[in-house]
Design an enzyme around this catalytic site. Sequence first.
Site, PDB file in Angstrom:
ATOM      1  CG  MET A 293      -1.957   0.911   1.301  1.00 44.77           C
ATOM      2  SD  MET A 293      -3.257   0.396   0.151  1.00 44.77           S
ATOM      3  CE  MET A 293      -4.669   0.896   1.101  1.00 44.77           C
ATOM      4  NE  ARG A 297      -2.425   4.436   1.730  1.00 42.59           N
ATOM      5  CZ  ARG A 297      -2.857   4.358   2.991  1.00 42.59           C
ATOM      6  NH1 ARG A 297      -2.108   4.821   3.981  1.00 42.59           N
ATOM      7  NH2 ARG A 297      -4.032   3.829   3.260  1.00 42.59           N
ATOM      8  CE1 TYR A 438      -5.492   5.338  -7.903  1.00 44.11           C
ATOM      9  CE2 TYR A 438      -6.789   3.817  -9.206  1.00 44.11           C
ATOM     10  CZ  TYR A 438      -5.772   4.727  -9.111  1.00 44.11           C
ATOM     11  OH  TYR A 438      -5.051   5.021 -10.220  1.00 44.11           O
ATOM     12  CD  GLU A 439      -3.647   1.241  -4.015  1.00 44.08           C
ATOM     13  OE1 GLU A 439      -3.470   0.806  -2.866  1.00 44.08           O
ATOM     14  OE2 GLU A 439      -3.822   0.501  -5.012  1.00 44.08           O
ATOM     15  N   GLY A 440      -6.563   4.332  -0.557  1.00 48.82           N
ATOM     16  CA  GLY A 440      -6.830   5.188   0.612  1.00 48.82           C
ATOM     17  C   GLY A 440      -7.266   6.565   0.187  1.00 48.82           C
TER      18      GLY A 440
END
Lengths: 596, 596
Positions: A293, A297, A438-440
Amino acid sequence: MTYRAPIKDMLFGMKELASLASLQSIPAFADFDLDTAQAVLEECAKLNENVIAPLNVAGDRNPSSWKDGVVTTTPGFKDAFRQFAEGGWQGLQHPADFGGQGLPKTIGAACVEMLNSANLSFALCPLLTDGAIEALLTAGTPEQQQTYLPKMIDGTWTGTMNLTEPQAGSDLALVRTRAEPLPDGSYKIFGTKIFITYGEHDMAENIVHLVLARVVGAPEGVKGISLFLVPKFMVNADGSLGARNDAHCVSIEHKMGIKASPTAVLQFGDHGGAIGYLIGQENRGLEYMFIMMNAARYAVGVQGIAVAERAYQKAASYARDRVQSRPVDGSLPGSAAIIHHPDVRRMLMTMRALTEGCRAMALVAASAYDAAHQHPDAEVRKQNQAFYEFLVPLVKGYSTEMSLEVTDLGVQVHGGMGFIEETGAAQYYRDAKILTIYEGTTAIQANDLVGRKTARDGGQTAKAIAAQIAATEAELAKRDSAASKAMLKRLSAARLALIDVIEFVAGQSKANPNAVFAGSVPYLMLAGNVVAGWQMARALIVAEDQLAAGVDAPFMAAKIATARFYAEHILARAGGLRDSIVEGADSVTAMSLDAF
Amino acid sequence: MTYRAPIKDMLFGMKELASLASLQSIPAFADFDLDTAQAVLEECAKLNENVIAPLNVAGDRNPSSWKDGVVTTTPGFKDAFRQFAEGGWQGLQHPADFGGQGLPKTIGAACVEMLNSANLSFALCPLLTDGAIEALLTAGTPEQQQTYLPKMIDGTWTGTMNLTEPQAGSDLALVRTRAEPLPDGSYKIFGTKIFITYGEHDMAENIVHLVLARVVGAPEGVKGISLFLVPKFMVNADGSLGARNDAHCVSIEHKMGIKASPTAVLQFGDHGGAIGYLIGQENRGLEYMFIMMNAARYAVGVQGIAVAERAYQKAASYARDRVQSRPVDGSLPGSAAIIHHPDVRRMLMTMRALTEGCRAMALVAASAYDAAHQHPDAEVRKQNQAFYEFLVPLVKGYSTEMSLEVTDLGVQVHGGMGFIEETGAAQYYRDAKILTIYEGTTAIQANDLVGRKTARDGGQTAKAIAAQIAATEAELAKRDSAASKAMLKRLSAARLALIDVIEFVAGQSKANPNAVFAGSVPYLMLAGNVVAGWQMARALIVAEDQLAAGVDAPFMAAKIATARFYAEHILARAGGLRDSIVEGADSVTAMSLDAF
């Protein structure tokens, strides 16, 4: 040509801001000097400008499609991916032991930017593979590494991250996919995963799914999540492909943007169970997931910079060509190219300043990553790690939020033509919107910034960065130019605003978490703004000196103008953010829930 | 139900902010009291909620299509338009003499908002017809009025505005469509018009095109432009339809949003010449066009409010339902609906505050329009006209720019689901982007604000508004509540920032036009922010008093909370805008053109 890689600005950032030369003093990077970087970037630009960028529009008009479990990507993607793989680009930043080239992230990040400027949808496949490679490098067994890494690094196979389920998005505690142990040490995986980027496609021989799941009997919540490797095709002992595994794509999503990138719903185990292999230890899946992640990110932040750069280039080109209305200062007798109009300049400068500021921030973060991983001195590694970790949510959150502003302005510069799909500006606007999600989401990045990166150490790392900014201000204070003075004024005010907020966050996070989290995203936007602005200040100083020394006057003059614009128009937003965060927290949560 | 008309907030705005009661003292509006307004709004809500709103998604998935010159609208649109016409909604604000209902704009604007919330694409057809009606009312001959107005007002026929040509967008001086006089006083029209909203469709029997063109031999530039009426079908003396005119739709655009609304390329005169009739006097076309345009600009501002309201409702509904993660304050033991998370609240409050602020501003502007047109006292008319004209670029520019922020947040609240088209949030994001472009881009609105509305009278109108804001501050200063104090602090600072900018604009527009126009859009954003915030301050005062008096406590408490949020999070942006405009002008245009 629809995209031209900004090699000069990338090299400037590497050399002058990210200290590529001092990276060279690290043994692992001794070979990577500026000439090498330039050669890599030029080669990378060729592939992206000529092969991958031309497929961007095609991907939007003729997206990946699904039929009977098979996903067919946009015509041209498969061939382009072969060229990408054969050029060694998948392995650029990965270890030579497994066939990679071991380049520093400082150079690799620029290559990632190019690939994403060329084609955001295409670039997602390598991006996710990079994350899976990182996880295997960290937590895979030697055998797993030997079986999977060389083929992933050479682009024969690709990788995915399987986190999200319908009920479990940001909240991974809710993951329900289950893993049942088998006598041979492998597991049977059962569950549904959604939003799986390149979860199924036709560009590679095999797909290595990394899947979060719960071993039967594991604790509830995030402490009971393990990470599994689930190949699409089983891999035989000799490395050849075996039977199809029970992991099937049942549909792909119909999205607003990045349409060429297939977003899969994957069913694991509908036909008896998908065979999976535990990565690392049981119940430590979240930890390994964060490795993937965090790499992802950072890369998504670079995607923001990349789409912003492409939108800027398109808008600047249109503004040079489109003739409409007389200049307001009467400097031309008839209608002029719209780039002569002050508001068009304001839009282009905003796009440019945000893009360059975020690029500089990302390169500086990459350089810290390189030092944190490869520097021989443990203390240097530790300091760089803290700095890098503080910057990751800013690179991800701020660069992607800014990309929404930039792609909006890109459409706006085009006027009515911008809203017509054939023009192409609208695609960037639609594509970019996924980046803050996405990805947080930005809020998840902001939670990370507030919790792990600020409150946990009482704001020490954040304040150390503020002190470095103050040192840059001291440099500015020695200078006489109008640009330096303007930068000093705005950077100094913005830093003080940031310090107020750091103290508020560090001081109140326990006693008044609602107030702190009410301002978490504005804090992220403020911190990103200031850290990127700080890099523009450093760039300004270098550019003034080089201009005085007669080095590349047009580039240096443009850098100075862009840095000053950043100061006066972007850093100027800092005070309002500070006021909202520090003085406006109560009104965020004051309204009764029934009233919404 | 996918949309619920915010009738309560609309009535609050009409009654408490737009002084509907004092409008009643104007003879033309004596019949329109609050009860009438409420009855109209409730009837309007029924049609929009039940008939027109459900077609919004259908229009996006199954847009208008073109074949052999014929445009077929989305299934359901034609029937819905019949219901709209038969309900008398097209004639709501038009004179009873021609079959309209003569309602004040103060009420009509709320109905326009509902229609646009329900379906932005559908609403464009009546919106353009309204503009054409206004132009004919102002400049048409009695015969033209008698022939066309009743059928346009009852929805049998619709109207269009034909301004743009491929080379002439914002710059109408470049219009090339030509008109050749015929012996009978009519003209033959030849040319190509693009971006013609509802330029061809199947919802009405005839289409009345109002077309800008140059009579052969007319002066160059905008002083040689005339306005012509070009019907799709010729109209016989008895009002029946005659031959097809030589005005043909050769294609429609493929757009990012408002896909159900056909955007036509119209060819006039490819088969011998389209018959057109001069409206008003030759070479005064631009003047009449501005009548259409100003009506349309206000309405487009309302479109911004409308799409923002719809996006807010959808996001709030999702936030109540979607369960994800524990509250940061530990107030719930497990995962909670995301509306419990402070950042989701921040997003929803931002959406709500911007929407309510802009709605209040639009209603206050509408009330000034009504007084400007119908008040018996000439001095009152004049003052209201100046106030209204100052507000039009703010209603158009600020409300539409804010709609981009709101629809972005609407997607963001949905997380990954927001990017999936089936969810519907993405449609608002795509639809809204046209609003800052058509009927004059934000920069064109800002030019109007700077030139005609501020510099021309030396900033007098602008400063008079600032003085009215100061009077509201004096009211706030008498109050003790935390919300009043917070509002006073931010409104006062924002007003002072605005005054600085007004003085800069009024003082420098001749001497340094580039500097002033470099800040024109930020000035518009500042002025819109402050004027809308001022209305929120007025609303706060009323709501506190009514809350104390026990009137509708939930509504009043929500209004107070929203107003305070506006103050602390939206008005707080004012200082940064001021600094950029007043101190940052040079850096907008400093960079060499070659460097872009």
